[in-house]
Write a protein that holds these residues in place. Structure first.
Motif, PDB file in Angstrom:
ATOM      1  N   MET A  75       4.399 -13.062   2.463  1.00  0.00           N
ATOM      2  CA  MET A  75       5.747 -12.548   2.227  1.00  0.00           C
ATOM      3  C   MET A  75       5.670 -11.087   1.804  1.00  0.00           C
ATOM      4  O   MET A  75       4.847 -10.717   0.970  1.00  0.00           O
ATOM      5  N   ILE A  76       6.508 -10.248   2.366  1.00  0.00           N
ATOM      6  CA  ILE A  76       6.542  -8.831   2.031  1.00  0.00           C
ATOM      7  C   ILE A  76       7.567  -8.618   0.934  1.00  0.00           C
ATOM      8  O   ILE A  76       8.738  -8.894   1.118  1.00  0.00           O
ATOM      9  N   GLU A  77       7.129  -8.146  -0.215  1.00  0.00           N
ATOM     10  CA  GLU A  77       8.043  -7.890  -1.311  1.00  0.00           C
ATOM     11  C   GLU A  77       7.684  -6.577  -1.972  1.00  0.00           C
ATOM     12  O   GLU A  77       6.535  -6.158  -1.999  1.00  0.00           O
ATOM     13  N   LEU A  78       8.690  -5.922  -2.538  1.00  0.00           N
ATOM     14  CA  LEU A  78       8.477  -4.760  -3.372  1.00  0.00           C
ATOM     15  C   LEU A  78       8.764  -5.198  -4.796  1.00  0.00           C
ATOM     16  O   LEU A  78       9.907  -5.434  -5.160  1.00  0.00           O
ATOM     17  N   GLY A  79       7.723  -5.308  -5.605  1.00  0.00           N
ATOM     18  CA  GLY A  79       7.885  -5.800  -6.963  1.00  0.00           C
ATOM     19  C   GLY A  79       7.752  -4.707  -7.996  1.00  0.00           C
ATOM     20  O   GLY A  79       7.090  -3.703  -7.786  1.00  0.00           O
ATOM     21  N   ARG A  80       8.373  -4.916  -9.148  1.00  0.00           N
ATOM     22  CA  ARG A  80       8.306  -3.918 -10.217  1.00  0.00           C
ATOM     23  C   ARG A  80       6.874  -3.755 -10.725  1.00  0.00           C
ATOM     24  O   ARG A  80       6.493  -2.685 -11.196  1.00  0.00           O
ATOM     25  N   GLN A  81       6.067  -4.817 -10.643  1.00  0.00           N
ATOM     26  CA  GLN A  81       4.705  -4.683 -11.121  1.00  0.00           C
ATOM     27  C   GLN A  81       3.913  -3.691 -10.294  1.00  0.00           C
ATOM     28  O   GLN A  81       2.936  -3.115 -10.759  1.00  0.00           O
ATOM     29  N   ASP A  82       4.326  -3.441  -9.053  1.00  0.00           N
ATOM     30  CA  ASP A  82       3.639  -2.486  -8.202  1.00  0.00           C
ATOM     31  C   ASP A  82       4.302  -1.121  -8.200  1.00  0.00           C
ATOM     32  O   ASP A  82       3.639  -0.102  -8.026  1.00  0.00           O
ATOM     33  N   MET A  83       5.633  -1.078  -8.360  1.00  0.00           N
ATOM     34  CA  MET A  83       6.363   0.147  -8.080  1.00  0.00           C
ATOM     35  C   MET A  83       6.900   0.873  -9.311  1.00  0.00           C
ATOM     36  O   MET A  83       7.184   2.049  -9.240  1.00  0.00           O
ATOM     37  N   ASP A  84       7.099   0.159 -10.428  1.00  0.00           N
ATOM     38  CA  ASP A  84       7.741   0.774 -11.582  1.00  0.00           C
ATOM     39  C   ASP A  84       6.848   1.865 -12.151  1.00  0.00           C
ATOM     40  O   ASP A  84       5.755   1.593 -12.636  1.00  0.00           O
ATOM     41  N   PRO A  85       7.303   3.136 -12.112  1.00  0.00           N
ATOM     42  CA  PRO A  85       6.450   4.223 -12.564  1.00  0.00           C
ATOM     43  C   PRO A  85       6.219   4.249 -14.063  1.00  0.00           C
ATOM     44  O   PRO A  85       5.392   5.004 -14.550  1.00  0.00           O
ATOM     45  N   SER A  86       6.942   3.413 -14.822  1.00  0.00           N
ATOM     46  CA  SER A  86       6.787   3.446 -16.269  1.00  0.00           C
ATOM     47  C   SER A  86       5.669   2.550 -16.767  1.00  0.00           C
ATOM     48  O   SER A  86       5.294   2.601 -17.928  1.00  0.00           O
ATOM     49  N   ARG A  87       5.102   1.738 -15.899  1.00  0.00           N
ATOM     50  CA  ARG A  87       4.096   0.767 -16.333  1.00  0.00           C
ATOM     51  C   ARG A  87       2.738   1.432 -16.439  1.00  0.00           C
ATOM     52  O   ARG A  87       2.261   2.087 -15.518  1.00  0.00           O
ATOM     53  N   ARG A  88       2.070   1.238 -17.578  1.00  0.00           N
ATOM     54  CA  ARG A  88       0.770   1.874 -17.796  1.00  0.00           C
ATOM     55  C   ARG A  88      -0.265   1.377 -16.809  1.00  0.00           C
ATOM     56  O   ARG A  88      -1.144   2.129 -16.381  1.00  0.00           O
ATOM     57  N   GLY A  89      -0.168   0.106 -16.408  1.00  0.00           N
ATOM     58  CA  GLY A  89      -1.139  -0.423 -15.459  1.00  0.00           C
ATOM     59  C   GLY A  89      -1.081   0.290 -14.123  1.00  0.00           C
ATOM     60  O   GLY A  89      -2.100   0.491 -13.465  1.00  0.00           O
ATOM     61  N   VAL A  90       0.126   0.653 -13.719  1.00  0.00           N
ATOM     62  CA  VAL A  90       0.286   1.381 -12.463  1.00  0.00           C
ATOM     63  C   VAL A  90      -0.287   2.777 -12.587  1.00  0.00           C
ATOM     64  O   VAL A  90      -1.057   3.241 -11.756  1.00  0.00           O
ATOM     65  N   LEU A  91       0.064   3.468 -13.654  1.00  0.00           N
ATOM     66  CA  LEU A  91      -0.388   4.840 -13.815  1.00  0.00           C
ATOM     67  C   LEU A  91      -1.888   4.924 -14.018  1.00  0.00           C
ATOM     68  O   LEU A  91      -2.499   5.949 -13.731  1.00  0.00           O
ATOM     69  N   GLY A  92      -2.491   3.853 -14.490  1.00  0.00           N
ATOM     70  CA  GLY A  92      -3.925   3.870 -14.717  1.00  0.00           C
ATOM     71  C   GLY A  92      -4.747   3.516 -13.506  1.00  0.00           C
ATOM     72  O   GLY A  92      -5.969   3.635 -13.526  1.00  0.00           O
ATOM     73  N   LEU A 141      -3.422   2.527  -6.524  1.00  0.00           N
ATOM     74  CA  LEU A 141      -1.981   2.412  -6.324  1.00  0.00           C
ATOM     75  C   LEU A 141      -1.593   2.893  -4.928  1.00  0.00           C
ATOM     76  O   LEU A 141      -0.776   2.264  -4.247  1.00  0.00           O
ATOM     77  N   ALA A 142      -2.177   3.984  -4.499  1.00  0.00           N
ATOM     78  CA  ALA A 142      -1.881   4.511  -3.162  1.00  0.00           C
ATOM     79  C   ALA A 142      -2.194   3.469  -2.098  1.00  0.00           C
ATOM     80  O   ALA A 142      -1.417   3.295  -1.148  1.00  0.00           O
ATOM     81  N   GLN A 143      -3.303   2.768  -2.237  1.00  0.00           N
ATOM     82  CA  GLN A 143      -3.650   1.750  -1.247  1.00  0.00           C
ATOM     83  C   GLN A 143      -2.633   0.627  -1.208  1.00  0.00           C
ATOM     84  O   GLN A 143      -2.311   0.103  -0.137  1.00  0.00           O
ATOM     85  N   ARG A 144      -2.084   0.252  -2.368  1.00  0.00           N
ATOM     86  CA  ARG A 144      -1.081  -0.807  -2.374  1.00  0.00           C
ATOM     87  C   ARG A 144       0.171  -0.359  -1.619  1.00  0.00           C
ATOM     88  O   ARG A 144       0.762  -1.134  -0.858  1.00  0.00           O
ATOM     89  N   TYR A 145       0.582   0.873  -1.836  1.00  0.00           N
ATOM     90  CA  TYR A 145       1.720   1.398  -1.076  1.00  0.00           C
ATOM     91  C   TYR A 145       1.406   1.426   0.420  1.00  0.00           C
ATOM     92  O   TYR A 145       2.239   1.047   1.249  1.00  0.00           O
TER      93      TYR A 145
END
Length: 348
Positions: free
Chosen positions: A1-18, A127-131
């Protein structure tokens, strides 16, 4: 299933920025595996979409791209990420005519590709690879060959910049193989990247053959339609410079970069900063100190406006490279000029 989730896209999450890892072992979905998979996108019943919504996504992508060109990925990507979560994701779950839904998938894929590209500019490679992978999935669902191939090529650029030559060549070859009916400009766009990746792998014969193919394709393209994005003879000369550099011809690389006219970068400040910094590093390597100082000063002209991890790296490298030459008045002036600008970025 193709989904855009906040865990991947939300720029405020430290896990994403790290996220900063590049996976050379990632699995790339082949075109045949993703093409036409509209059923993979979950439908909702709370909203419907029309072509006006598609045009809004396309317009947002264009505007964010302009901001990225001028100010860098660290400035523009959070806007794209928030837009993906808050606006685009609900559109993908909405009802609408088949042609509208397909157009929305295509527009979203293009935005995902751009967002991945900006994450690369920040140095957030995982993160870039996930996008990028989501962009491939949606491009297949929309039967959008162009964005699918462009995304694979972007992944190859990411890999070659990280020194992952084998993966870069695999991705570049996959992009070319997935676009058998490419026009001459698209062919040059793809083949130039194959040449760069092959050169990094040390395959001189393949690299030179591919760059000749890219040059021939560009010659045919110049008499046809408008440029594909920013890929034009100036961009091809930059690829030629990269191939020459990877094959050990630093002086030839400098010549090719000079031939890559300033017109290519006049509207792309972030690209201009990085381009001139790389040119300066290579000019220094061949002993052209004064020319290197001029190129670095040009890079510094735009640097204060740019929020870019890759630009930060190049400016930090400059500070180290010029230290042995501080007795030269021009170098000393450059060092002092950079002092209030670069240190504040080195810790970013």
């Amino acid at each position: 299933m193709i989904e855009l989730g906040r865990q991947d896209m939300d720029p405020s999450r430290r896990g994403v920025l790290g996220a900063a890892l590049f996976s050379a072992a990632m699995t790339i979905p082949a075109w045949q595996e993703v093409v036409g998979r509209l059923e993979a996108v979950r439908l909702g019943r709370t909203a419907s979409i029309g072509m006006a919504d598609v045009e809004a996504v396309r317009a947002m992508t264009e505007k964010v791209s302009e901001l990225d060109d001028q100010f860098g990925g660290r400035y523009a990507r959070p806007m794209a990420a928030a837009f993906l979560v808050n606006t685009v994701a609900p559109h993908l779950r909405a009802e609408g005519p088949a042609e509208v839904r397909r157009a929305m998938l295509s527009a979203t894929s293009d935005l995902l590709y751009l967002t991945g590209y900006m994450a690369v500019d920040e140095g957030l490679h995982g993160l870039a690879q996930r996008y990028y992978l989501k962009a491939l999935e949606l491009a297949g669902a929309a039967e959008d060959h162009l964005t699918y191939c462009t995304t694979l090529r972007g992944m190859s650029v990411q890999a070659v910049d990280l020194g992952q030559g084998a993966k870069a060549l695999e991705l570049a070859d996959a992009a070319a193989a997935a676009s058998p009916q490419a026009g001459p400009r698209m062919l040059a766009f793809l083949t130039g990247q194959q040449a760069h990746a092959a050169a990094q792998q040390g395959d001189r014969a393949v690299a030179l053959r591919r760059i000749r193919e890219a040059e021939a394709a560009m010659e045919r393209a110049e008499s046809r339609s408008k440029a594909f994005g920013s890929y034009d003879p100036a961009a091809l000369n930059y690829h030629i410079a990269q191939v020459r550099y990877e094959l050990g011809d630093v002086a030839g690389s400098v010549d090719a970069m000079k031939a890559s006219t300033k017109a290519q970068y006049s509207h792309y400040r972030r690209g201009s900063v990085r381009f001139h910094a790389i040119l300066a590093e290579r000019q220094l390597r061949i002993g052209h100190l004064e020319e290197a100082v001029d190129s670095w000063n040009t890079a510094l002209d735009g640097y204060p406006f740019v929020h870019s991890g890759r630009a930060d790296q190049r400016m930090a490298a400059m500070r180290s490279l010029i230290l042995p030459h501080l007795k030269n008045p021009g170098v000393a002036e450059l060092y002092e000029r950079s002092r209030p600008l670069v240190p504040s970025r080195e810790a970013v």
